[in-house]
Design a protein around this motif. Structure first.
Motif, short mmCIF file in Angstrom:
data_model
loop_
_atom_site.label_atom_id
_atom_site.label_comp_id
_atom_site.label_asym_id
_atom_site.label_seq_id
_atom_site.Cartn_x
_atom_site.Cartn_y
_atom_site.Cartn_z
N GLU A 92 0.81 -1.21 0.08
CA GLU A 92 0.13 0.14 0.14
C GLU A 92 0.77 1.20 0.16
N GLY A 93 2.17 1.03 -0.03
CA GLY A 93 3.11 2.36 -0.27
C GLY A 93 3.31 2.81 1.03
N LEU A 94 3.23 2.11 2.13
CA LEU A 94 3.76 2.64 3.58
C LEU A 94 5.24 2.09 3.66
N LYS A 95 5.74 2.71 4.76
CA LYS A 95 7.31 2.69 4.91
C LYS A 95 7.51 1.85 6.26
N PRO A 96 6.81 0.78 6.41
CA PRO A 96 6.90 0.06 7.73
C PRO A 96 8.38 -0.51 7.82
N VAL A 97 8.96 -0.46 9.21
CA VAL A 97 10.29 -1.37 9.52
C VAL A 97 10.04 -2.34 10.79
N SER A 98 10.55 -3.40 10.70
CA SER A 98 9.83 -4.36 11.77
C SER A 98 11.07 -4.30 12.88
N LEU A 99 10.57 -4.04 13.97
CA LEU A 99 11.37 -4.07 15.16
C LEU A 99 11.00 -5.42 16.07
N PRO A 100 11.53 -6.53 15.92
CA PRO A 100 11.29 -7.49 16.96
C PRO A 100 11.58 -7.58 18.32
N PRO A 101 10.50 -7.71 19.17
CA PRO A 101 10.77 -7.85 20.51
C PRO A 101 11.95 -8.73 20.89
N SER A 102 11.93 -9.94 20.58
CA SER A 102 13.11 -10.81 20.72
C SER A 102 14.66 -10.12 20.81
N GLY A 134 3.88 -9.31 19.26
CA GLY A 134 3.75 -10.29 20.35
C GLY A 134 4.92 -11.37 20.02
N ASP A 135 5.81 -11.57 21.05
CA ASP A 135 7.00 -12.63 20.83
C ASP A 135 7.40 -13.32 21.79
N VAL A 136 8.45 -14.05 21.93
CA VAL A 136 9.02 -14.77 22.84
C VAL A 136 10.30 -14.24 23.25
N VAL A 137 10.39 -13.80 24.29
CA VAL A 137 11.79 -12.84 24.62
C VAL A 137 12.47 -13.42 25.65
#
Ligand code: IP8
Length: 256
Positions: A92-102, A134-137
């Motif tokens: 959709e043209g957005l600029k997401p960046v992924s930040l994994p809690p782990s 939501g993640d395992v940390v």
């Protein structure tokens, strides 16, 4: 800035292992894009996290080494879900960046203890949209723990003081009883006294505590002066209307 959580039951079928709701996510990504609002996005794990986490008792922390393949699987699966969310946003043209809690969150004895806010701040400054989930940390005491998207919403609220914290789910808001009664209506304004009257079961197939823990965290967010809402993201247009400040039906959480 807005803080938005897409619930696991909105973007996945929580009863069927690793079932992504592709069409719903597409609509949500379009609505986020059309709103043009600056935000940090959080998403739940749904059936990419809860089912296997429960099977391996990951919510209890380290019990024995037989759980460790479970940690690997669940971390891999929530990342798989995250990639699908990222794809939908990028299309959709957005600029997401992924930040994994782990990698950036640490728990101590089952509670969130620290979070590296630095990457969130830098990416927001760059004009990008941090996305976490939501993640395992790691847990200093229990070796590992389940970090829910709701914990992340609370900690991100503390640091970023967003105008709104919005929890988009697959129902119209918070109900007087759980499971909601047939034809039951969502509560419009949920205060602490009303919260204490909510009836319902606590034992659900959910490793992060179900509705009551969620609601307590929402009150904690609202206590910081952040307008906190639960809205129905499965109805077309609701999330966009809400983000654009046009108002949408839902439950507003506020202690008084
Ligand atoms: O769906 C749970 O996150 P939530 C995370 O936001 C795992 O409660 C790994 C089950």
């Amino acid at each position: 800035m807005m803080l938005v959580k897409l619930g696991g039951s909105l973007i996945t079928d929580k009863a069927r292992l690793k079932t992504f709701r592709t069409d719903r996510m597409k609509v949500l990504a379009q609505e986020i894009g059309m709103s043009g609002v600056e935000m940090i996005l959080v998403h739940g794990a749904g059936s990419f996290g809860h089912i296997l986490a429960k099977e391996h008792k990951l919510e209890d922390g380290y019990l024995n080494e037989k759980q460790l393949p479970g940690v690997s699987h669940v971390q891999r699966d929530v990342k798989t879900l995250n990639l699908m969310v990222m794809d939908a946003l990028i299309v959709e043209g957005l600029k997401p960046v992924s930040l994994p809690p782990s990698s950036i969150v640490r728990f101590n004895n089952g509670a969130l203890e620290s979070m590296d806010y630095g990457p969130f701040k830098e990416y927001v400054r760059l004009g990008m949209m941090p996305v976490t989930f939501g993640d395992v940390v790691l847990d200093s005491e229990k070796k590992f723990a389940i970090c829910s998207g709701d914990d992340l919403m609370l900690w991100l609220s503390k640091e970023f003081k967003p105008e709104n914290a919005v929890f988009a789910t697959d129902t119209d808001g918070v109900y007087p009883s759980y499971p909601p009664a047939e034809g039951g209506k969502a509560i419009e304004q949920l205060d602490w006294d009303t919260f204490k009257t909510i009836e319902g079961e606590t034992a659900r197939a959910d490793v992060t505590g179900g509705i009551f823990r969620k609601l307590r965290l929402m009150f904690d967010i609202a206590d910081m002066g952040v307008e906190t809402w639960v809205i129905n993201g499965s109805v077309d247009g609701r999330l966009m209307k809400f983000l654009m400040g046009h108002g949408a039906p839902g439950t507003q959480i506020s202690r008084r």
